[in-house]
Design an enzyme around this catalytic site. Structure first.
Site, PDB file in Angstrom:
ATOM      1  N   LYS A  68      34.960 -13.345   3.440  1.00 13.98           N
ATOM      2  CA  LYS A  68      35.777 -14.546   3.680  1.00 13.98           C
ATOM      3  C   LYS A  68      35.223 -15.739   2.915  1.00 13.98           C
ATOM      4  CE  LYS A  68      36.157 -16.077   8.075  1.00 13.98           C
ATOM      5  NZ  LYS A  68      35.891 -17.521   8.232  1.00 13.98           N
ATOM      6  N   SER A  69      33.926 -15.941   2.988  1.00 19.51           N
ATOM      7  CA  SER A  69      33.324 -17.111   2.329  1.00 19.51           C
ATOM      8  C   SER A  69      33.551 -17.061   0.824  1.00 19.51           C
ATOM      9  CB  SER A  69      31.816 -17.144   2.597  1.00 19.51           C
ATOM     10  OG  SER A  69      31.576 -17.332   3.962  1.00 19.51           O
TER      11      SER A  69
ATOM     12  N   ARG B  31      36.001 -19.527  -1.741  1.00 21.17           N
ATOM     13  CA  ARG B  31      35.403 -20.222  -2.892  1.00 21.17           C
ATOM     14  C   ARG B  31      36.026 -19.762  -4.207  1.00 21.17           C
ATOM     15  NH1 ARG B  31      32.092 -20.254   1.432  1.00 21.17           N
ATOM     16  NH2 ARG B  31      30.356 -21.736   1.571  1.00 21.17           N
TER      17      ARG B  31
ATOM     18  N   GLY C 106      37.876 -23.373   9.512  1.00 21.57           N
ATOM     19  CA  GLY C 106      36.883 -24.439   9.352  1.00 21.57           C
ATOM     20  C   GLY C 106      36.357 -24.512   7.928  1.00 21.57           C
TER      21      GLY C 106
ATOM     22  N   ARG D 285      37.225 -29.114  16.399  1.00 24.75           N
ATOM     23  CA  ARG D 285      35.875 -28.883  15.844  1.00 24.75           C
ATOM     24  C   ARG D 285      35.326 -30.133  15.137  1.00 24.75           C
ATOM     25  NH1 ARG D 285      35.838 -23.172  12.949  1.00 24.75           N
ATOM     26  NH2 ARG D 285      33.614 -23.617  12.905  1.00 24.75           N
TER      27      ARG D 285
ATOM     28  N   GLN E 140      28.678 -24.872   5.134  1.00 24.85           N
ATOM     29  CA  GLN E 140      29.934 -25.591   4.930  1.00 24.85           C
ATOM     30  C   GLN E 140      29.659 -27.036   4.537  1.00 24.85           C
ATOM     31  OE1 GLN E 140      32.301 -25.003   8.466  1.00 24.85           O
ATOM     32  NE2 GLN E 140      32.835 -22.920   7.889  1.00 24.85           N
TER      33      GLN E 140
ATOM     34  N   ASP F  71      27.482 -15.896  12.117  1.00 17.95           N
ATOM     35  CA  ASP F  71      28.798 -15.419  12.560  1.00 17.95           C
ATOM     36  C   ASP F  71      28.718 -14.095  13.318  1.00 17.95           C
ATOM     37  OD1 ASP F  71      30.081 -17.598  11.458  1.00 17.95           O
ATOM     38  OD2 ASP F  71      30.483 -16.601   9.554  1.00 17.95           O
TER      39      ASP F  71
ATOM     40  N   LYS G 297      31.810 -23.163  17.075  1.00 18.87           N
ATOM     41  CA  LYS G 297      32.536 -22.255  16.168  1.00 18.87           C
ATOM     42  C   LYS G 297      34.004 -22.184  16.611  1.00 18.87           C
ATOM     43  CE  LYS G 297      29.162 -21.325  13.395  1.00 18.87           C
ATOM     44  NZ  LYS G 297      29.234 -21.865  12.019  1.00 18.87           N
TER      45      LYS G 297
ATOM     46  N   ARG H 210      30.984 -19.951  21.453  1.00 20.26           N
ATOM     47  CA  ARG H 210      30.652 -18.518  21.483  1.00 20.26           C
ATOM     48  C   ARG H 210      29.528 -18.179  22.445  1.00 20.26           C
ATOM     49  NH1 ARG H 210      31.672 -17.180  15.043  1.00 20.26           N
ATOM     50  NH2 ARG H 210      33.928 -16.958  15.304  1.00 20.26           N
TER      51      ARG H 210
HETATM   52  C1  S3P Z   1      30.734 -20.482   6.222  1.00 24.09           C
HETATM   53  C2  S3P Z   1      29.623 -21.010   6.797  1.00 24.09           C
HETATM   54  C3  S3P Z   1      29.283 -20.862   8.219  1.00 24.09           C
HETATM   55  C4  S3P Z   1      30.095 -19.774   8.899  1.00 24.09           C
HETATM   56  C5  S3P Z   1      31.532 -19.790   8.505  1.00 24.09           C
HETATM   57  C6  S3P Z   1      31.692 -19.654   6.999  1.00 24.09           C
HETATM   58  C7  S3P Z   1      30.989 -20.715   4.791  1.00 24.09           C
HETATM   59  O1  S3P Z   1      29.496 -22.089   8.878  1.00 24.09           O
HETATM   60  O2  S3P Z   1      29.989 -19.895  10.305  1.00 24.09           O
HETATM   61  O3  S3P Z   1      32.226 -18.721   9.120  1.00 24.09           O
HETATM   62  O4  S3P Z   1      31.817 -20.006   4.195  1.00 24.09           O
HETATM   63  O5  S3P Z   1      30.350 -21.618   4.223  1.00 24.09           O
HETATM   64  P1  S3P Z   1      28.329 -23.197   8.938  1.00 24.09           P
HETATM   65  O6  S3P Z   1      27.795 -23.275   7.587  1.00 24.09           O
HETATM   66  O7  S3P Z   1      28.953 -24.484   9.357  1.00 24.09           O
HETATM   67  O8  S3P Z   1      27.352 -22.658   9.943  1.00 24.09           O
END
Ligand code: S3P
Length: 436
Positions: free
Chosen positions: A27-28, A32, A100, A128, A175, A321, A348, A352
Site C-alpha cells: 500500500k505504501s 507513492r 491517512g 484522525r 507519513q 500496522d 490509526k 487499535r
Molecule cells: C504509512 C505509515 C504508517 C502506517 C500507514 C502507512 C506510510 O503511518 O501506519 O499505514 O505509507 O507512510 P505512520 O507513519 O503515521 O505511523
C-alpha cells in the site's frame, strides 16, 4: 463522501492454512508510485499496484488534478507524469476516503502548488490527527486550515513560497516524514527531517530511484527544493502488512504450511518477522532479491508453538500496522506478551489498542489495554461477535483468530477490508480459512 456498505465475516473455528499465495501489492509503495510518477517527467510504468480503495483514492486524486493515468489493469498502471509544476486545480474537493497516507502525504505535496485544494475523507479519517502535518508545513510557510480539533477537512491555500527547514519529528511517523520531504521538493533551500526512531523509508528510496538528490545520514534525510524527478518503472512487491495475517494464521493453526511469494522485506517494515520469530514462529526467508530498489523475498511459514514475550520498543515503528495480527498471535501463545511504547496505535483507522482488547476479551482472552500498549495472557479462545469498528486490519486479524477458536467468530463492519486487501476472502478461503 463514500458510504461503505456494512459487511459481516462469519468464520468457522479450526482448520489450517496451506498453499502458495501472493498477497496484493504494498500500500505504501503504491501510493507513492502514483504521487511521484505524477510529478515526474516521462512515463512511469507500475506493476503489482494495489487495487485497494486507499491507493485508488490517491490515483483518483491525481486524475482530478489533470494527470493522465491508465489502468489499473491487473496491477498495471501507466502514469503520464506532468512534471513538478504540471498539476492543475481539481474541480472539487479531493475525497481520500479512509486513507491517512493519501491525506498526510498529499498535504505536503499540495502545500507548494499554485492552486487551492480541499482534502476530505470518511468518518474515520476525519477523526484522525492532522496537526502533526499541518504544524511543520506551516513552519515552512504553508497556509492550511483544519477544524478546531486539528482534523480534516484540510483547506490548503496555494501560491505560497515555501521555505526549507530542519524538522525534528516528535513522533516516529513515516507519513509525517514523507509529507515534509514532499513539501521540501517545492521549498527554497534545504529541508531536513530527523526521526526519533527508524520508520519506513519508501519515499526516500523512490525519490532516489527517480534521480532526486537526497542525503541520508543516520536518522536524518535532507533534500534541496527545485529539483526534478525522472520517470521510471516501479515493481510493487506484495505487502508485508497483508502477509502478516497469513504469517500469524499459519503460525497459530496446527498443521499449516504456507509460502508467501514476492513479499517486500524492506528492513523498515520487517518488525513483524522479528516479533513473531522471537515468539517462536517458524518463518524462513527464501530467495532474497532486490526489485526496483526494494528488498523482496518469499516467506515460508509453518505452524509452531508460540510463547509470550516483551516486545522490544525499537521494533514498534517497524511493525506499526501489524499489531492487530500480533495481538492474535499473543492470545494463542503460552504465557504473557507485553507491548509498550505503541501509543500511536490509538490514532490509526480505529483505536487499535481498545478495539483489539475488547475483541479479545469477547473471545475469553485476558487482554489488558494500557495507555501505550497491551498486556495479553495467552489462553484458550472461544467464539463470539466482534465489532471491527470499520478497521480493515482488525477485521482480518479476528478472521485469523478463528483458526484457534472453539466456536464461530462473527465480525461486523468488514467492508473496509477492501481499502488494503481486495480479494482477502477468496485468498483466505483458498488456503483453508472457513470464512463466509
Ligand atoms: C504509512 C505509515 C504508517 C502506517 C500507514 C502507512 C506510510 O503511518 O501506519 O499505514 O505509507 O507512510 P505512520 O507513519 O503515521 O505511523
Amino acid at each position: 463522501m463514500v458510504t461503505v456498505p456494512r459487511q459481516q465475516f462469519v468464520v468457522r473455528p479450526g482448520g489450517s492454512l496451506s498453499g502458495r499465495i501472493r498477497v496484493p501489492g504494498d500500500k505504501s509503495i503504491s501510493h507513492r508510485s502514483i504521487m511521484l510518477g505524477s510529478i515526474a517527467e516521462g512515463t512511469t510504468r507500475i506493476t503489482g499496484f494495489l487495487e485497494g480503495e486507499d491507493s485508488l483514492a490517491t490515483l483518483k486524486a491525481f486524475r482530478a488534478m489533470g494527470v493522465q493515468i491508465e489502468g489499473p489493469d491487473n496491477g498495471e498502471v501507466v502514469v503520464h507524469g506532468v512534471g513538478m509544476h504540471g498539476l492543475s486545480a481539481p474541480d472539487d474537493s479531493l475525497d481520500l476516503g479512509n486513507s491517512g497516507t493519501s491525506m498526510r502525504l498529499l498535504s505536503g505535496l499540495l502545500a507548494g502548488q499554485a492552486f487551492d485544494v480541499e482534502l476530505v475523507g470518511d468518518d474515520s479519517l476525519t477523526g484522525r490527527p492532522m496537526r502533526r502535518v499541518t504544524e511543520p508545513l506551516m513552519q515552512m510557510n504553508a497556509r492550511i486550515e483544519t477544524t478546531e480539533q486539528g482534523t480534516a477537512p484540510l483547506r490548503i491555500h496555494g501560491g505560497q513560497s515555501l521555505t526549507g527547514f530542519d524538522y525534528d519529528m516528535p513522533v516516529a511517523s513515516a507519513q509525517v516524514k514523507s509529507c515534509v520531504l514532499l513539501a521540501g521538493l517545492y521549498a527554497s533551500g534545504q529541508t531536513c527531517v530527523h526521526e526519533p526512531a527508524p520508520t519506513r523509508d519508501h519515499t526516500e528510496r523512490m525519490l532516489a530511484g527517480m534521480g532526486y538528490p537526497l542525503e541520508r545520514q543516520d536518522a536524518r534525510a535532507c533534500l534541496h527544493g527545485g529539483g526534478r524527478l525522472q520517470a521510471t518503472g516501479i515493481d510493487v512487491p506484495a505487502d508485508i502488512s497483508s502477509a502478516a495475517f497469513f504469517l500469524v494464521g499459519a503460525s497459530i493453526a496446527p498443521g499449516s504450511e504456507l509460502l508467501l511469494e514476492h513479499v517486500g522485506i524492506n528492513p523498515t517494515r520487517t518488525g513483524v518477522l522479528g516479533i513473531l520469530q522471537r515468539m517462536g514462529a517458524d518463518i524462513e526467508i527464501l530467495d532474497r532479491r532486490e526489485v526496483g530498489g526494494e528488498p523482496v523475498a518469499d516467506l515460508r511459514v509453518r505452524s509452531a508453538p508460540l510463547h509470550g514475550i516483551e516486545i522490544p520498543e525499537a521494533l514498534v515503528p517497524l511493525a506499526i500496522d501489524e499489531f492487530p495480527a500480533i495481538f492474535v498471535a499473543a492470545a494463542c501463545a503460552s504465557g504473557r506478551t507485553v507491548l509498550t511504547g505503541a501509543k500511536e496505535l490509538r490514532v490509526k483507522e480505529s483505536d487499535r489498542i481498545q478495539v483489539m482488547a475488547d475483541g479479545l476479551q469477547t473471545l475469553g482472552i485476558q487482554a489488558q489495554p494500557t495507555l501505550d500498549g497491551m498486556v495479553i495472557e495467552g489462553g484458550p479462545m472461544g467464539g463470539g461477535r466482534i465489532d471491527s469498528h470499520g478497521d480493515h486490519r482488525i477485521a482480518m486479524s479476528f478472521a485469523m483468530a478463528a483458526l484457534r477458536a472453539a466456536d464461530i467468530i462473527t465480525i461486523d463492519d468488514c467492508a473496509n477490508v477492501g481499502t488494503s486487501f481486495p480479494g482477502f476472502v477468496e485468498l483466505a478461503t483458498g488456503t483453508g480459512l472457513e470464512l463466509e
